[in-house]
Scaffold this motif. Structure first.
Motif, PDB file in Angstrom:
ATOM      1  N   ASP A 204       0.832  -1.219   0.000  1.00 26.86           N
ATOM      2  CA  ASP A 204       0.000   0.000   0.000  1.00 26.86           C
ATOM      3  C   ASP A 204       0.863   1.265   0.000  1.00 26.86           C
ATOM      4  OD1 ASP A 204      -2.152  -1.680   0.080  1.00 26.86           O
ATOM      5  OD2 ASP A 204      -2.478  -1.489   2.247  1.00 26.86           O
ATOM      6  N   GLU A 205       1.962   1.232   0.750  1.00 27.57           N
ATOM      7  CA  GLU A 205       2.846   2.404   0.803  1.00 27.57           C
ATOM      8  C   GLU A 205       3.494   2.659  -0.560  1.00 27.57           C
ATOM      9  OE1 GLU A 205       6.814   3.904   3.268  1.00 27.57           O
ATOM     10  OE2 GLU A 205       5.747   2.067   3.845  1.00 27.57           O
TER      11      GLU A 205
ATOM     12  N   ARG B  81       1.572   9.597  -5.539  1.00 26.90           N
ATOM     13  CA  ARG B  81       2.027  10.955  -5.218  1.00 26.90           C
ATOM     14  C   ARG B  81       3.026  11.461  -6.257  1.00 26.90           C
ATOM     15  NH1 ARG B  81       2.230   8.927   0.119  1.00 26.90           N
ATOM     16  NH2 ARG B  81       4.513   8.723  -0.036  1.00 26.90           N
ATOM     17  N   VAL B  82       3.925  10.590  -6.685  1.00 23.97           N
ATOM     18  CA  VAL B  82       4.892  10.995  -7.712  1.00 23.97           C
ATOM     19  C   VAL B  82       4.178  11.395  -9.004  1.00 23.97           C
ATOM     20  CG1 VAL B  82       6.778  10.145  -9.162  1.00 23.97           C
ATOM     21  CG2 VAL B  82       6.762   9.631  -6.731  1.00 23.97           C
ATOM     22  N   GLN B  83       3.196  10.595  -9.381  1.00 26.66           N
ATOM     23  CA  GLN B  83       2.456  10.909 -10.600  1.00 26.66           C
ATOM     24  C   GLN B  83       1.702  12.221 -10.467  1.00 26.66           C
ATOM     25  OE1 GLN B  83      -0.290   7.879 -11.731  1.00 26.66           O
ATOM     26  NE2 GLN B  83      -0.776   8.786 -13.725  1.00 26.66           N
ATOM     27  N   GLN B  84       1.093  12.446  -9.294  1.00 26.61           N
ATOM     28  CA  GLN B  84       0.357  13.691  -9.075  1.00 26.61           C
ATOM     29  C   GLN B  84       1.285  14.908  -9.084  1.00 26.61           C
ATOM     30  OE1 GLN B  84      -2.876  13.975  -9.025  1.00 26.61           O
ATOM     31  NE2 GLN B  84      -2.836  16.203  -8.674  1.00 26.61           N
TER      32      GLN B  84
ATOM     33  N   LEU C  12      14.858  10.561  -4.866  1.00 25.48           N
ATOM     34  CA  LEU C  12      14.224  10.266  -3.574  1.00 25.48           C
ATOM     35  C   LEU C  12      13.165   9.183  -3.709  1.00 25.48           C
ATOM     36  CD1 LEU C  12      13.826  10.940  -0.572  1.00 25.48           C
ATOM     37  CD2 LEU C  12      12.224  12.738  -1.279  1.00 25.48           C
ATOM     38  N   HIS C  13      12.340   9.321  -4.744  1.00 22.30           N
ATOM     39  CA  HIS C  13      11.279   8.312  -4.939  1.00 22.30           C
ATOM     40  C   HIS C  13      11.867   6.950  -5.309  1.00 22.30           C
ATOM     41  CE1 HIS C  13       8.282  11.203  -4.234  1.00 22.30           C
ATOM     42  NE2 HIS C  13       8.266  11.793  -5.439  1.00 22.30           N
ATOM     43  N   THR C  14      12.955   6.971  -6.084  1.00 25.96           N
ATOM     44  CA  THR C  14      13.596   5.707  -6.439  1.00 25.96           C
ATOM     45  C   THR C  14      14.148   5.016  -5.201  1.00 25.96           C
ATOM     46  OG1 THR C  14      14.176   6.576  -8.631  1.00 25.96           O
ATOM     47  CG2 THR C  14      15.400   4.643  -7.835  1.00 25.96           C
ATOM     48  N   GLN C  15      14.764   5.790  -4.325  1.00 28.68           N
ATOM     49  CA  GLN C  15      15.288   5.212  -3.083  1.00 28.68           C
ATOM     50  C   GLN C  15      14.176   4.615  -2.225  1.00 28.68           C
ATOM     51  OE1 GLN C  15      17.378   8.036  -0.665  1.00 28.68           O
ATOM     52  NE2 GLN C  15      18.012   6.515   0.857  1.00 28.68           N
TER      53      GLN C  15
END
Length: 419
Positions: free
Chosen positions: A201-202, A209-212, A240-243
């Motif tokens: 879910d996370e 959130r990244v897409q938004q 950051l999102h990749t990490q």
């Protein structure tokens, strides 16, 4: 509610419900041509007879005709039946009639006995077949049953109740332990599944959130000097999102590995429980036949000479007695602790079947034994442990003790290097 204690001429130790007045029956009440009535038996036998030959529900229904059984426990109803069996004529007749009706077949079989020797043989045969209640009632009331034979049957039924109770208590303790382990594993599995779902879910929320954020950045007006700044911010955000994504995937992989390990542990415990149940059943079967005459040649003719290598000195006498009771010849080698290893080859040539416990034999003896058995073409079996129960389960197995053939409860494969 309890009767006064009886004299110690019958049994040294008795339960409180077995205590009764020692009033010998009149000599002329039972002739040589009729069976003994329940009321004519020694009162100290009433507890054993009623407890063995009548079930709790049947006894409660019968005693409700004479006393108020509402609110009484099974033990209280039993005590009242024992007390009134010799004091109340109607109760004694009702109990006698109920057992006669229930065990009419056993009474008919025992009626053919014409002397004490035939009666004792009929009792031994019924006891070996597990038909204790009906045979016990038919024996005690038979006209040819002597006081000595009654006393022997009473003692055997009394000791059998102790053996059954001890086996049941051990079985219950093992069952409670297994249920507790199963509950702990189920709880652990549920926690791992919940953690895995939280990670999924996370990760999905993070992707949303990244897409938004990407959509919002695309809609904003870009000044002339902003492209370089926006590119740097985009690279920082993507990193950051990749990490975070990599961390979530790593945590999900750990959760899957923990879940698989928990499932393997549950399967191992299930197999272990079945193996222990099989060994317990074999041990109980041997315990029931202890002290009884055993028909000769119960073991297969091609596996009657058994060689047992290794094991513990404390269990060897019991294993030897078990083999000899089944018509086998027991050969033993301790693996080289006190007996020379050079004698092992000669013993293998005499044996028709070789067995050894994997937890109580050294590596060299196991390797040497394997080579000797294969060279002579003699089957060998690796037992789970050096216990008597494991040995009894091997003898009781339909395929001659090879546990590896049972797909549902197979033992772990035996490694001659690591045992």
């Amino acid at each position: 509610m309890l009767s006064p204690p009886f004299s110690k001429r019958s049994i040294g130790l008795v339960a409180p419900c077995c205590e009764a007045q020692e009033t010998p029956p009149p000599a002329d009440e039972a002739s040589q041509h009729q069976r003994t009535r329940l009321a004519q038996l020694d009162p100290h036998l009433h507890c054993s007879v009623i407890g063995t030959c009548l079930g709790s529900a049947e006894l409660r229904k019968l005693m409700a005709r004479f006393i108020d059984v509402v609110g009484l426990g099974e033990l209280d109803v039993h005590h009242e039946a024992v007390r009134l069996a010799s004091r109340h004529a109607d109760v004694g007749r009702a109990l006698h009639k109920a057992m006669d009706q229930r065990y009419a077949g056993a009474l008919k079989r025992f009626a053919t006995a014409t002397d004490e020797e035939q009666l004792g043989a009929a009792w031994d045969e019924a006891r070996q077949q597990g038909e204790i209640p009906g045979a016990y009632w038919a024996l005690l009331t038979h006209r040819h049953c002597s006081p000595a034979l009654r006393q022997r049957a009473f003692g055997e039924v009394h000791m059998l109740s102790h053996l059954v109770g001890a086996a049941n208590r051990a079985d219950l303790r093992r069952l409670v332990a297994l249920e507790r382990e199963n509950a702990e594993l189920a709880e652990r599995l549920e926690r791992e599944q919940q953690r895995r779902q939280e990670l999924v879910d996370e990760r999905e929320a993070l992707a949303a959130r990244v897409q938004q954020q990407a959509i919002e950045l695309a809609r904003r007006p870009i000044p002339e000097a902003a492209p370089v700044i926006d590119a740097l911010q985009s690279q920082t955000l993507i990193g950051l999102h990749t990490q975070r994504r990599e961390q979530a995937e790593h945590a999900a992989a750990q959760a899957r590995a923990a879940l698989e390990q928990a499932m393997q542990e549950m399967e191992h415990l299930r197999l272990q429980s079945r193996r222990l149940g099989r060994e317990l059943a074999a041990a109980e079967a041997q315990l029931r036949t202890t002290g009884e005459p055993t028909p000769p040649q119960q073991l297969p003719a091609d596996r009657r000479a058994l060689l047992y290598v290794g094991g513990r000195p404390s269990t060897i006498p019991a294993i030897r007695a078990l083999v000899e009771r089944q018509g086998g010849e027991f050969l033993h080698h301790d693996g080289g602790l006190e007996t020379r290893k050079g004698l092992l080859a000669a013993l293998v040539q005499k044996a028709q079947w070789v067995l050894f416990p994997v937890d109580c034999i050294d590596h060299d003896s196991a390797l040497n034994l394997k080579r000797l058995a294969e060279r002579q073409g003699i089957p060998f079996s690796a037992l789970r442990s050096a216990s008597v129960a494991s040995f009894a389960a091997a003898l009781a197995a339909p395929d001659g003790g090879a546990e590896d053939g049972d797909d549902d409860s197979a033992a772990p494969p035996f490694c001659l290097r690591h045992a």
